[in-house]
Design a protein around this motif. Sequence first.
Motif, mmCIF file in Angstrom:
data_model
loop_
_atom_site.group_PDB
_atom_site.id
_atom_site.type_symbol
_atom_site.label_atom_id
_atom_site.label_comp_id
_atom_site.label_asym_id
_atom_site.label_seq_id
_atom_site.Cartn_x
_atom_site.Cartn_y
_atom_site.Cartn_z
ATOM 1 N N PHE A 89 0.808 -1.209 0.000
ATOM 2 C CA PHE A 89 0.000 0.000 0.000
ATOM 3 C C PHE A 89 0.846 1.265 0.000
ATOM 4 C CE2 PHE A 89 -2.827 -3.334 1.441
ATOM 5 C CZ PHE A 89 -3.920 -3.114 0.612
ATOM 6 N N THR A 90 1.989 1.211 -0.681
ATOM 7 C CA THR A 90 2.809 2.405 -0.919
ATOM 8 C C THR A 90 2.631 2.794 -2.385
ATOM 9 O OG1 THR A 90 4.750 1.061 -1.470
ATOM 10 C CG2 THR A 90 4.517 1.758 0.842
ATOM 11 N N GLY A 91 2.748 4.079 -2.667
ATOM 12 C CA GLY A 91 2.533 4.567 -4.029
ATOM 13 C C GLY A 91 3.385 3.867 -5.066
ATOM 14 N N GLY A 92 4.662 3.648 -4.753
ATOM 15 C CA GLY A 92 5.557 3.003 -5.705
ATOM 16 C C GLY A 92 5.137 1.593 -6.053
ATOM 17 N N ARG A 93 4.476 0.921 -5.155
ATOM 18 C CA ARG A 93 3.997 -0.439 -5.413
ATOM 19 C C ARG A 93 2.610 -0.411 -6.059
ATOM 20 N NH1 ARG A 93 4.517 -5.695 -2.946
ATOM 21 N NH2 ARG A 93 3.530 -7.046 -4.480
ATOM 22 N N LEU A 94 1.748 0.477 -5.584
ATOM 23 C CA LEU A 94 0.378 0.548 -6.101
ATOM 24 C C LEU A 94 0.324 0.922 -7.577
ATOM 25 C CD1 LEU A 94 -1.384 2.309 -3.116
ATOM 26 C CD2 LEU A 94 -1.854 -0.007 -3.958
ATOM 27 N N VAL A 95 1.298 1.687 -8.030
ATOM 28 C CA VAL A 95 1.260 2.197 -9.398
ATOM 29 C C VAL A 95 1.248 1.084 -10.449
ATOM 30 C CG1 VAL A 95 3.748 2.512 -9.740
ATOM 31 C CG2 VAL A 95 2.146 4.082 -10.846
ATOM 32 N N GLY A 96 1.717 -0.098 -10.096
ATOM 33 C CA GLY A 96 1.761 -1.188 -11.074
ATOM 34 C C GLY A 96 0.762 -2.303 -10.812
ATOM 35 N N VAL A 97 -0.228 -2.072 -9.968
ATOM 36 C CA VAL A 97 -1.151 -3.125 -9.553
ATOM 37 C C VAL A 97 -2.421 -3.121 -10.392
ATOM 38 C CG1 VAL A 97 -2.603 -3.878 -7.613
ATOM 39 C CG2 VAL A 97 -0.285 -3.130 -7.207
ATOM 40 N N ALA A 98 -2.834 -4.313 -10.793
ATOM 41 C CA ALA A 98 -4.107 -4.474 -11.518
ATOM 42 C C ALA A 98 -5.240 -4.492 -10.498
ATOM 43 C CB ALA A 98 -4.096 -5.774 -12.311
ATOM 44 N N GLN A 99 -6.431 -4.108 -10.935
ATOM 45 C CA GLN A 99 -7.561 -4.017 -10.010
ATOM 46 C C GLN A 99 -7.879 -5.357 -9.352
ATOM 47 O OE1 GLN A 99 -11.688 -2.847 -11.103
ATOM 48 N NE2 GLN A 99 -11.295 -1.258 -9.568
ATOM 49 N N ARG A 100 -7.796 -6.439 -10.079
ATOM 50 C CA ARG A 100 -8.095 -7.761 -9.504
ATOM 51 C C ARG A 100 -7.176 -8.050 -8.319
ATOM 52 N NH1 ARG A 100 -7.766 -11.714 -13.819
ATOM 53 N NH2 ARG A 100 -9.941 -11.259 -14.174
ATOM 54 N N GLU A 101 -5.892 -7.750 -8.476
ATOM 55 C CA GLU A 101 -4.935 -7.965 -7.400
ATOM 56 C C GLU A 101 -5.236 -7.050 -6.207
ATOM 57 O OE1 GLU A 101 -0.092 -8.418 -6.930
ATOM 58 O OE2 GLU A 101 -0.883 -7.329 -8.646
ATOM 59 N N LEU A 102 -5.542 -5.784 -6.498
ATOM 60 C CA LEU A 102 -5.883 -4.837 -5.443
ATOM 61 C C LEU A 102 -7.103 -5.314 -4.656
ATOM 62 C CD1 LEU A 102 -5.649 -2.086 -3.965
ATOM 63 C CD2 LEU A 102 -7.180 -1.186 -5.731
ATOM 64 N N LEU A 103 -8.124 -5.769 -5.358
ATOM 65 C CA LEU A 103 -9.337 -6.232 -4.678
ATOM 66 C C LEU A 103 -9.042 -7.428 -3.767
ATOM 67 C CD1 LEU A 103 -11.967 -5.822 -7.528
ATOM 68 C CD2 LEU A 103 -11.587 -4.326 -5.541
ATOM 69 N N ALA A 104 -8.125 -8.296 -4.179
ATOM 70 C CA ALA A 104 -7.727 -9.423 -3.333
ATOM 71 C C ALA A 104 -7.015 -8.923 -2.073
ATOM 72 C CB ALA A 104 -6.839 -10.392 -4.106
ATOM 73 N N TRP A 105 -6.145 -7.924 -2.221
ATOM 74 C CA TRP A 105 -5.461 -7.356 -1.066
ATOM 75 C C TRP A 105 -6.467 -6.758 -0.094
ATOM 76 C CZ3 TRP A 105 -1.169 -3.994 -3.761
ATOM 77 C CH2 TRP A 105 -0.257 -4.840 -4.397
ATOM 78 N N LEU A 106 -7.425 -5.982 -0.630
ATOM 79 C CA LEU A 106 -8.427 -5.345 0.226
ATOM 80 C C LEU A 106 -9.266 -6.390 0.949
ATOM 81 C CD1 LEU A 106 -9.548 -2.380 -2.056
ATOM 82 C CD2 LEU A 106 -8.067 -2.280 -0.037
ATOM 83 N N ALA A 107 -9.597 -7.476 0.252
ATOM 84 C CA ALA A 107 -10.397 -8.552 0.861
ATOM 85 C C ALA A 107 -9.677 -9.156 2.064
ATOM 86 C CB ALA A 107 -10.722 -9.618 -0.180
ATOM 87 N N GLU A 108 -8.345 -9.196 2.016
ATOM 88 C CA GLU A 108 -7.577 -9.702 3.166
ATOM 89 C C GLU A 108 -7.860 -8.888 4.423
ATOM 90 O OE1 GLU A 108 -3.361 -10.002 2.395
ATOM 91 O OE2 GLU A 108 -3.732 -10.815 0.393
ATOM 92 N N TYR A 109 -8.235 -7.627 4.237
ATOM 93 C CA TYR A 109 -8.539 -6.732 5.368
ATOM 94 C C TYR A 109 -10.044 -6.593 5.575
ATOM 95 C CZ TYR A 109 -3.624 -5.393 5.541
ATOM 96 O OH TYR A 109 -2.254 -5.413 5.689
ATOM 97 N N GLY A 110 -10.838 -7.425 4.884
ATOM 98 C CA GLY A 110 -12.287 -7.395 5.062
ATOM 99 C C GLY A 110 -12.987 -6.274 4.325
ATOM 100 N N ILE A 111 -12.307 -5.685 3.332
ATOM 101 C CA ILE A 111 -12.899 -4.582 2.569
ATOM 102 C C ILE A 111 -13.275 -5.102 1.193
ATOM 103 C CG2 ILE A 111 -12.484 -2.325 1.533
ATOM 104 C CD1 ILE A 111 -10.532 -1.795 3.853
ATOM 105 N N ARG A 112 -14.519 -4.895 0.823
ATOM 106 C CA ARG A 112 -15.025 -5.291 -0.490
ATOM 107 C C ARG A 112 -15.719 -4.097 -1.116
ATOM 108 N NH1 ARG A 112 -13.680 -9.570 1.600
ATOM 109 N NH2 ARG A 112 -14.158 -11.714 1.565
#
Length: 190
Positions: A162-185
Amino acid sequence: MTERAGVVQGEVVSQGKYARVERERRFLLAGPPAPSSVTVTRMITDRYLVGTRLRLRRAERPDIGGCELKLTQKVPADRPGAVQGLITNTYLSEAEYDVLASLPAAVLSKTRFSVPPLGVDVFDGPLEGLVLGEAEFTSDEEALAFVPPPECVAEVTDDVRFTGGRLVGVAQRELLAWLAEYGIRPETPQ
């Protein structure tokens, strides 16, 4: 890391004359802030220059019609916690920004809402659905004593995803999986 030096991948970097220690804590939020709680809004476009630790930022302030342009170098700390590393900012003219903007970069955009004590970033594009809050501090003690507001769902200060340098290359599917790990959908457009 001490106040005088930072380490990145085995390389020692001195704080020097212009760099400062950056202390911040980051939190996931379930959604954007209520408009009534926002004191300032900025539209931000960050260009992460390929192969470097440099970020080129354009921050537009629609409320005052102004724009801030800056080049930032972030040297990450080699330890967990609120000390994120060293940060150096250089403010630019439009012509200087345009020259640097011609370099290859990965781009992300977001709207930053000032909602004291947090800056809340609501991301666009492939990062739509991500809402991050961050609080900045002048001392380690202040960072440790901070009690996040109730709208903070989870702390992600030590989650480098969840740092800008890492987020800049993330696809939405991957991001949604990360958020789900924290209970966010988040609701995302179809």
